[in-house]
Design an enzyme around this catalytic site. Structure first.
Site, PDB file in Angstrom:
ATOM      1  N   THR A 125       0.804  -1.220   0.000  1.00 53.61           N
ATOM      2  CA  THR A 125       0.000   0.000   0.000  1.00 53.61           C
ATOM      3  C   THR A 125       0.839   1.273   0.000  1.00 53.61           C
ATOM      4  OG1 THR A 125      -0.214  -0.045   2.424  1.00 53.61           O
ATOM      5  CG2 THR A 125      -1.959  -1.115   1.131  1.00 53.61           C
ATOM      6  N   UNK A 126       2.144   1.126  -0.155  1.00 54.01           N
ATOM      7  CA  UNK A 126       3.025   2.291  -0.278  1.00 54.01           C
ATOM      8  C   UNK A 126       3.264   2.539  -1.768  1.00 54.01           C
TER       9      UNK A 126
END
Length: 248
Positions: A125-126
């Site tokens: 999710t980065u």
């Protein structure tokens, strides 16, 4: 070591103040001058590759800057960084990790003789971490004869129940080791070309390496040879390339 730790504390304090001032400024500008707020946020996004990432529009991420979730996650990152123990020239922390098959091991177990070990910390999710995954994979291809590589999966940077972005991976913050392993297996599907392990639920690796949300290191013979700046702005595979080129 004392001076290094002192610098860590001073940096964290300055960053915390910066986060508060930035958030207040952005929230005022969003009311008084939305166009100026947008320009400033886009400029910040450019430094962390958000504006270059075709997967995301400004509406997916820009509107979250200055939010309570933004302040909370950024502050937690600064807090975790206070426990860092990895400094250039010093012993590399041998923190525990878990393979995607559930086997417990540690980071230094991946060191082989005098061969450098490149550590890449991050999560699905980065967006900057995933955006630069192709660049990291090219590093692996180009220097597999020189170094070994290891991805350490840490807590989600932008979980759906935290500081979330639109059009991102739909992953909640890990509540158990199995949650973290499941998320890491999503990364494995993207074939990083090297082993993937996960941080313990205590986040001990992320703390000792100040690796939240993402960071790059090069270890050699049990020492820290290279320490990249904290991500997302400091996650720079080209710097690792320069280090490895000198070792050919």
């Amino acid at each position: 070591m004392f001076l290094q730790k002192l610098l860590v504390y001073l940096t964290a304090a300055c960053m915390f103040c910066y986060i508060l001032v930035l958030s207040a400024t952005l929230n005022v500008l969003k009311v008084l001058s939305p166009n100026l707020a947008r320009k400033l946020i886009l400029k910040m996004g450019e430094k962390v590759t958000m504006t270059q990432n075709p997967k995301f529009s400004y509406e997916d991420w820009g509107l979250t800057y200055g939010s309570l979730a933004f302040i909370k996650v950024a502050s937690q990152t600064m807090w975790l960084s206070l426990g860092q123990e990895a400094f250039v020239g010093e012993d590399a922390p041998d923190s525990p990790v878990v393979t995607v098959d559930g086997e417990r091991t540690s980071i230094c177990n991946y060191l082989k003789g005098n061969r450098p070990l490149v550590l890449s910390f991050g999560s699905c999710t980065u967006p900057p971490f995933m955006f630069k995954l192709g660049e990291f994979k090219q590093l692996v291809r180009d220097f597999v004869d020189v170094a070994d590589f290891l991805v350490v999966y840490v807590a989600e940077a932008h979980s759906t129940d935290g500081w979330s972005f639109g059009n991102n991976f739909d992953i909640r913050q890990h509540r158990s080791l199995e949650d973290r392993l499941s998320a890491a297996r999503i990364l494995v599907q993207n074939d990083p070309l090297c082993p993937v392990v996960v941080d313990e639920m205590s986040n001990v690796s992320a703390i000792k390496y100040a690796a939240q949300p993402e960071r790059l290191y090069v270890l050699q013979a049990g020492k820290v040879l290279y320490k990249g700046a904290m991500g997302p702005w400091g996650y720079n595979p080209q710097e690792v390339r320069s280090v490895l080129q000198k070792m050919r």
